[in-house]
Motif scaffolding. Structure first.
Motif, PDB file in Angstrom:
ATOM      1  N   ALA A 499      52.307  39.442  45.536  1.00 33.11           N
ATOM      2  CA  ALA A 499      52.933  40.026  44.351  1.00 33.11           C
ATOM      3  C   ALA A 499      53.130  38.986  43.255  1.00 33.11           C
ATOM      4  O   ALA A 499      53.292  39.341  42.083  1.00 33.11           O
ATOM      5  CB  ALA A 499      54.281  40.652  44.718  1.00 33.11           C
ATOM      6  N   PHE A 500      53.083  37.695  43.615  1.00 38.08           N
ATOM      7  CA  PHE A 500      53.306  36.635  42.644  1.00 38.08           C
ATOM      8  C   PHE A 500      52.012  35.906  42.295  1.00 38.08           C
ATOM      9  O   PHE A 500      52.032  34.764  41.846  1.00 38.08           O
ATOM     10  CB  PHE A 500      54.359  35.662  43.184  1.00 38.08           C
ATOM     11  N   TRP A 501      50.882  36.574  42.456  1.00 38.81           N
ATOM     12  CA  TRP A 501      49.587  35.992  42.115  1.00 38.81           C
ATOM     13  C   TRP A 501      49.170  36.323  40.687  1.00 38.81           C
ATOM     14  O   TRP A 501      47.999  36.232  40.345  1.00 38.81           O
ATOM     15  CB  TRP A 501      48.521  36.499  43.085  1.00 38.81           C
ATOM     16  N   SER A 502      50.103  36.735  39.866  1.00 37.78           N
ATOM     17  CA  SER A 502      49.823  37.038  38.448  1.00 37.78           C
ATOM     18  C   SER A 502      48.898  38.236  38.278  1.00 37.78           C
ATOM     19  O   SER A 502      48.072  38.294  37.365  1.00 37.78           O
ATOM     20  CB  SER A 502      49.218  35.821  37.742  1.00 37.78           C
ATOM     21  N   PHE A 503      49.051  39.211  39.159  1.00 39.52           N
ATOM     22  CA  PHE A 503      48.309  40.454  39.004  1.00 39.52           C
ATOM     23  C   PHE A 503      49.031  41.363  38.015  1.00 39.52           C
ATOM     24  O   PHE A 503      49.423  42.486  38.342  1.00 39.52           O
ATOM     25  CB  PHE A 503      48.178  41.181  40.348  1.00 39.52           C
ATOM     26  N   THR A 504      49.236  40.876  36.809  1.00 33.58           N
ATOM     27  CA  THR A 504      49.936  41.685  35.819  1.00 33.58           C
ATOM     28  C   THR A 504      49.098  42.877  35.382  1.00 33.58           C
ATOM     29  O   THR A 504      49.617  43.926  35.039  1.00 33.58           O
ATOM     30  CB  THR A 504      50.289  40.835  34.587  1.00 33.58           C
ATOM     31  N   GLU A 505      47.776  42.675  35.407  1.00 34.98           N
ATOM     32  CA  GLU A 505      46.906  43.773  35.003  1.00 34.98           C
ATOM     33  C   GLU A 505      45.543  43.599  35.649  1.00 34.98           C
ATOM     34  O   GLU A 505      44.914  42.544  35.521  1.00 34.98           O
ATOM     35  CB  GLU A 505      46.744  43.805  33.478  1.00 34.98           C
ATOM     36  N   ILE A 506      45.087  44.600  36.346  1.00 35.30           N
ATOM     37  CA  ILE A 506      43.746  44.598  36.915  1.00 35.30           C
ATOM     38  C   ILE A 506      42.982  45.742  36.263  1.00 35.30           C
ATOM     39  O   ILE A 506      43.301  46.909  36.487  1.00 35.30           O
ATOM     40  CB  ILE A 506      43.770  44.781  38.445  1.00 35.30           C
ATOM     41  N   PRO A 507      41.993  45.446  35.425  1.00 39.98           N
ATOM     42  CA  PRO A 507      41.277  46.519  34.732  1.00 39.98           C
ATOM     43  C   PRO A 507      40.474  47.373  35.708  1.00 39.98           C
ATOM     44  O   PRO A 507      40.081  46.920  36.787  1.00 39.98           O
ATOM     45  CB  PRO A 507      40.362  45.764  33.763  1.00 39.98           C
ATOM     46  N   THR A 508      40.223  48.591  35.312  1.00 36.29           N
ATOM     47  CA  THR A 508      39.456  49.497  36.170  1.00 36.29           C
ATOM     48  C   THR A 508      37.978  49.126  36.191  1.00 36.29           C
ATOM     49  O   THR A 508      37.280  49.405  37.161  1.00 36.29           O
ATOM     50  CB  THR A 508      39.612  50.946  35.679  1.00 36.29           C
ATOM     51  N   ALA A 509      37.481  48.523  35.112  1.00 32.24           N
ATOM     52  CA  ALA A 509      36.071  48.133  35.044  1.00 32.24           C
ATOM     53  C   ALA A 509      35.970  46.619  34.944  1.00 32.24           C
ATOM     54  O   ALA A 509      36.776  45.964  34.284  1.00 32.24           O
ATOM     55  CB  ALA A 509      35.399  48.787  33.839  1.00 32.24           C
ATOM     56  N   ARG A 510      34.947  46.068  35.598  1.00 31.06           N
ATOM     57  CA  ARG A 510      34.770  44.616  35.625  1.00 31.06           C
ATOM     58  C   ARG A 510      33.287  44.314  35.752  1.00 31.06           C
ATOM     59  O   ARG A 510      32.551  45.044  36.422  1.00 31.06           O
ATOM     60  CB  ARG A 510      35.565  44.023  36.787  1.00 31.06           C
ATOM     61  N   THR A 511      32.856  43.210  35.134  1.00 32.81           N
ATOM     62  CA  THR A 511      31.437  42.860  35.181  1.00 32.81           C
ATOM     63  C   THR A 511      31.122  41.776  36.199  1.00 32.81           C
ATOM     64  O   THR A 511      29.999  41.685  36.680  1.00 32.81           O
ATOM     65  CB  THR A 511      30.953  42.391  33.799  1.00 32.81           C
ATOM     66  N   GLU A 512      32.115  40.936  36.530  1.00 32.59           N
ATOM     67  CA  GLU A 512      31.889  39.826  37.455  1.00 32.59           C
ATOM     68  C   GLU A 512      32.708  40.005  38.726  1.00 32.59           C
ATOM     69  O   GLU A 512      33.687  40.744  38.754  1.00 32.59           O
ATOM     70  CB  GLU A 512      32.266  38.494  36.793  1.00 32.59           C
ATOM     71  N   SER A 513      32.316  39.287  39.764  1.00 29.04           N
ATOM     72  CA  SER A 513      33.078  39.319  41.012  1.00 29.04           C
ATOM     73  C   SER A 513      34.471  38.751  40.796  1.00 29.04           C
ATOM     74  O   SER A 513      34.701  37.962  39.870  1.00 29.04           O
ATOM     75  CB  SER A 513      32.356  38.512  42.096  1.00 29.04           C
ATOM     76  N   LEU A 514      35.395  39.148  41.636  1.00 28.92           N
ATOM     77  CA  LEU A 514      36.779  38.687  41.565  1.00 28.92           C
ATOM     78  C   LEU A 514      37.091  37.898  42.827  1.00 28.92           C
ATOM     79  O   LEU A 514      36.806  38.351  43.935  1.00 28.92           O
ATOM     80  CB  LEU A 514      37.725  39.875  41.415  1.00 28.92           C
ATOM     81  N   GLU A 515      37.686  36.710  42.639  1.00 26.13           N
ATOM     82  CA  GLU A 515      38.057  35.883  43.779  1.00 26.13           C
ATOM     83  C   GLU A 515      39.569  35.764  43.872  1.00 26.13           C
ATOM     84  O   GLU A 515      40.217  35.296  42.935  1.00 26.13           O
ATOM     85  CB  GLU A 515      37.441  34.487  43.688  1.00 26.13           C
ATOM     86  N   LEU A 516      40.112  36.183  44.991  1.00 23.24           N
ATOM     87  CA  LEU A 516      41.549  36.052  45.237  1.00 23.24           C
ATOM     88  C   LEU A 516      41.888  34.599  45.567  1.00 23.24           C
ATOM     89  O   LEU A 516      41.034  33.842  46.027  1.00 23.24           O
ATOM     90  CB  LEU A 516      41.957  36.948  46.400  1.00 23.24           C
ATOM     91  N   PRO A 517      43.144  34.192  45.355  1.00 24.61           N
ATOM     92  CA  PRO A 517      43.534  32.841  45.771  1.00 24.61           C
ATOM     93  C   PRO A 517      43.267  32.572  47.241  1.00 24.61           C
ATOM     94  O   PRO A 517      42.944  31.452  47.622  1.00 24.61           O
ATOM     95  CB  PRO A 517      45.034  32.817  45.451  1.00 24.61           C
ATOM     96  N   SER A 518      43.386  33.607  48.059  1.00 27.04           N
ATOM     97  CA  SER A 518      43.076  33.486  49.486  1.00 27.04           C
ATOM     98  C   SER A 518      43.109  34.882  50.090  1.00 27.04           C
ATOM     99  O   SER A 518      43.554  35.843  49.460  1.00 27.04           O
ATOM    100  CB  SER A 518      44.095  32.588  50.211  1.00 27.04           C
TER     101      SER A 518
END
Length: 604
Positions: A499-518
């Motif tokens: 909850a504290f990974w700065s997920f303030t906003e995750i858009p519904t559409a994305r062009t590149e892969s997303l990497e989580l901190p872990s």
């Protein structure tokens, strides 16, 4: 006829793709050329040119009004042969003499050892939307300054590139090791006179997307890596700095630390803290100094250094304290290839030290970290720079990253809460170094629900490199917050929670892969006993979702005056494809929903 039709379709597809890029971009590189030359006398040349078309006012006013070229004038000579703007009307405007200004690079202030470095600022005149900037320059490097001709070139930029040409020119007698990542382009190799020339041509390169949580180190971007160096790392580690010699001041410092601490880990962490807080850091890329590092004694006396110099200083202090210490560096493992490996691939310099127990630790010389920086870094490798030995790599692994909290709390009629909790943290969630420095910090591991003032007693039953177990006795006054006739209770969460990974906003559409901190598994179970005259406004909640990004489960149930709250989140895929991001968004939206992070209580 069929082959001709297919070719025409491909050309039309490529052309339409480029047109779409140009329409959506602020600027477009019509052509880029980068030429890397190793001359017969050992000197080197880097020749760069581009034609950059400006499309929007953002590009002309903010992004590309100036070009910046950093070099070392003691060993390099810069020649700018062309800086010309072709305006939208066709008029050509050359940059005047006063458009070329040398300044000290921003990363080299207050450091005499680096104050000779220069950054040429080329101001482009006549720029406007529709204008094209032509820039051409050469940096000539004296023989012996760099240990080898080497490159770690990310091919994409902040604007799309219509055509990029990369030329590598070396004497025929010189062998090179090269590797191209995330691209299938094959070079054209030819011989001209005494030189072998490798030509790479790339077309239709997309701009780097400005999206949060992109894969770190640009490791999924197309990249060209090469080197001409034989025993490259042996040359670097043969420098006197790698002998890790200490002076009287350094010896006294180590003895002072050892007089106050006997635990080897605490001694190492204290020396790390001193190097970080008492010695200034200048983020000068080592290439501008020819990968030559000053002696640790000189770094100590001057009170500053760049990252590898401070790492060598820390290693020297650790050696003086009785540790076996080695300079190390992190590198993206996905782009490592033994034949092309070179120090430009290093993203972070560290120190690896061996404790008397036989356990090893890794420390940063420029930042304090809660946990060992190599824990749960499966996409990176640790390179060890040992004098007299070839470079070796350790492929890092993914640990089981876990946050677990179990608690039993009773609330009386006055809103006072008493009870016990037990916390387990493992992997990257375990603040091993932080706890080793000061065990009292475990009282501050709650991010929500409780504060350190609410902890009447804590006991650490286990503090290992990858596992922490703590039990707490809780006593909190006024745990309920009153508003509009209702009472609100914030559920406890631990530091490190997703909850504290700065997920303030995750858009519904994305062009590149997303990497989580872990990756991470989080499991909270709380049993709460309410006063006789209280009950939940909503007595039962059940949410459960599993998808390709992981799983989330929220369960709240009241039986009599006992309320059981179960909150679980599993994020088991670290790198998500664009089409998976919406599923991550679904999980996070539930996990961060304030209605599931608090209880609403009413009087009967």
């Amino acid at each position: 006829m069929k082959k001709i039709s297919i070719s025409l379709l491909f050309i039309l597809f490529l052309f339409s793709g480029l047109m779409a890029q140009e329409e959506n971009a602020d600027a477009l590189f019509l052509k880029q050329r980068k030429e890397f030359i190793l001359n017969n006398d050992g000197s080197m040349d880097y020749r760069y040119s581009h034609q950059l078309k400006l499309i929007t006012y953002l590009a002309s006013d903010k992004q590309y009004g100036e070009s910046f070229i950093v070099y070392n004038p003691l060993f390099q000579h810069l020649t700018v042969s062309k800086s010309e703007t072709t305006m939208a009307s066709g008029r050509k405007v050359n940059s005047p003499v006063n458009a070329f200004n040398e300044v000290l690079p921003q990363f080299a202030p207050n450091a005499p050892a680096f104050n000779h470095l220069r950054e040429m600022v080329v101001t482009h005149t006549g720029i406007e939307p529709g204008a094209t900037i032509d820039l051409n320059y050469n940096i000539h490097t004296k023989a012996g300054f760099l240990p080898a001709l080497m490159v770690n070139e990310i091919l994409t930029t902040n604007s799309p590139v219509k055509e990029l040409e990369i030329i590598i020119k070396v004497p025929q007698s010189q062998k090179i090791g090269w590797q191209l990542f995330n691209s299938k382009i094959i070079p054209v190799v030819k011989v001209e006179g005494d030189y072998t020339i490798y030509s790479f041509t790339f077309r239709g390169l997309k701009a780097i997307a400005h999206e949060l949580f992109q894969p770190r180190d640009n490791r999924l971007q197309p990249r060209l890596v090469f080197t001409t160096g034989k025993q490259l790392f042996e040359k670097i580690t043969a420098q006197p700095a790698f002998a890790l010699e200490a002076n009287d001041g350094m010896n006294a410092l180590v003895e002072s630390v050892k007089s106050k601490e006997t635990d080897p880990l605490k001694i190492a962490l204290k020396l790390q803290e001193i190097v970080i807080t008492e010695f200034a850091t200048n983020m000068v890329p080592p290439i501008y100094m020819g990968f030559k590092m000053r002696m640790p004694t000189e770094v100590y006396t001057s009170n500053y250094g760049n990252e590898p110099e401070k790492a060598l200083l820390l290693a020297a202090l650790l050696k003086q304290a009785g540790f076996e210490a080695t300079l190390a560096a992190l590198s993206p493992s996905a782009i490592l290839d033994v034949k092309s490996a070179n120090p430009l691939l290093f993203t972070e310099y560290l120190v690896k030290a061996e404790l008397p127990s036989g356990r090893s630790i890794v420390l940063s010389p420029i930042r304090m970290q809660d946990q060992n920086p190599i824990v749960s870094q499966p996409n990176k490798s640790l390179a060890l720079l040992v004098p007299g030995k070839a470079l070796t790599f350790e492929r890092l692994s993914q640990e089981h990253n876990l946050i677990n909290l179990n608690g039993k709390i009773t609330i009386d009629n006055n809103g006072k809460a008493v009870g016990v909790c037990s916390a387990s943290l493992s992997g990257i969630a375990q603040p091993y170094y932080r706890v080793a420095r000061n065990e009292k910090v475990v009282n501050g591991l709650f991010a929500d629900g409780f504060t350190s003032q609410d902890i009447k007693e804590s006991m650490i039953s286990e503090n290992q490199p990858l596992a922490l177990k703590v039990s707490y006795t809780i006593e909190k006054n006024n745990i309920l917050r009153e508003s509009n006739g209702l009472s609100f209770l914030t559920l406890p969460q631990l530091i490190g929670d997703a909850a504290f990974w700065s997920f303030t906003e995750i858009p519904t559409a994305r062009t590149e892969s997303l990497e989580l901190p872990s990756t991470i598994d989080q499991d909270y179970v709380l049993t709460l006993t309410l006063p006789a005259n209280y009950s939940l406004l909503i007595p039962s909640v059940q949410k459960k979702i599993r998808n390709s990004a992981g799983a989330v489960e929220i369960g709240i149930k009241q039986e009599g005056q006992t309320v059981t709250i179960k909150r679980k989140l599993s994020l088991d895929t670290q790198v998500l494809k664009p089409e998976q991001v919406s599923e991550l968004r679904e999980l996070i939206a539930i996990w961060m929903n304030k209605n599931y992070k608090q209880l609403i209580i009413k009087k009967k």
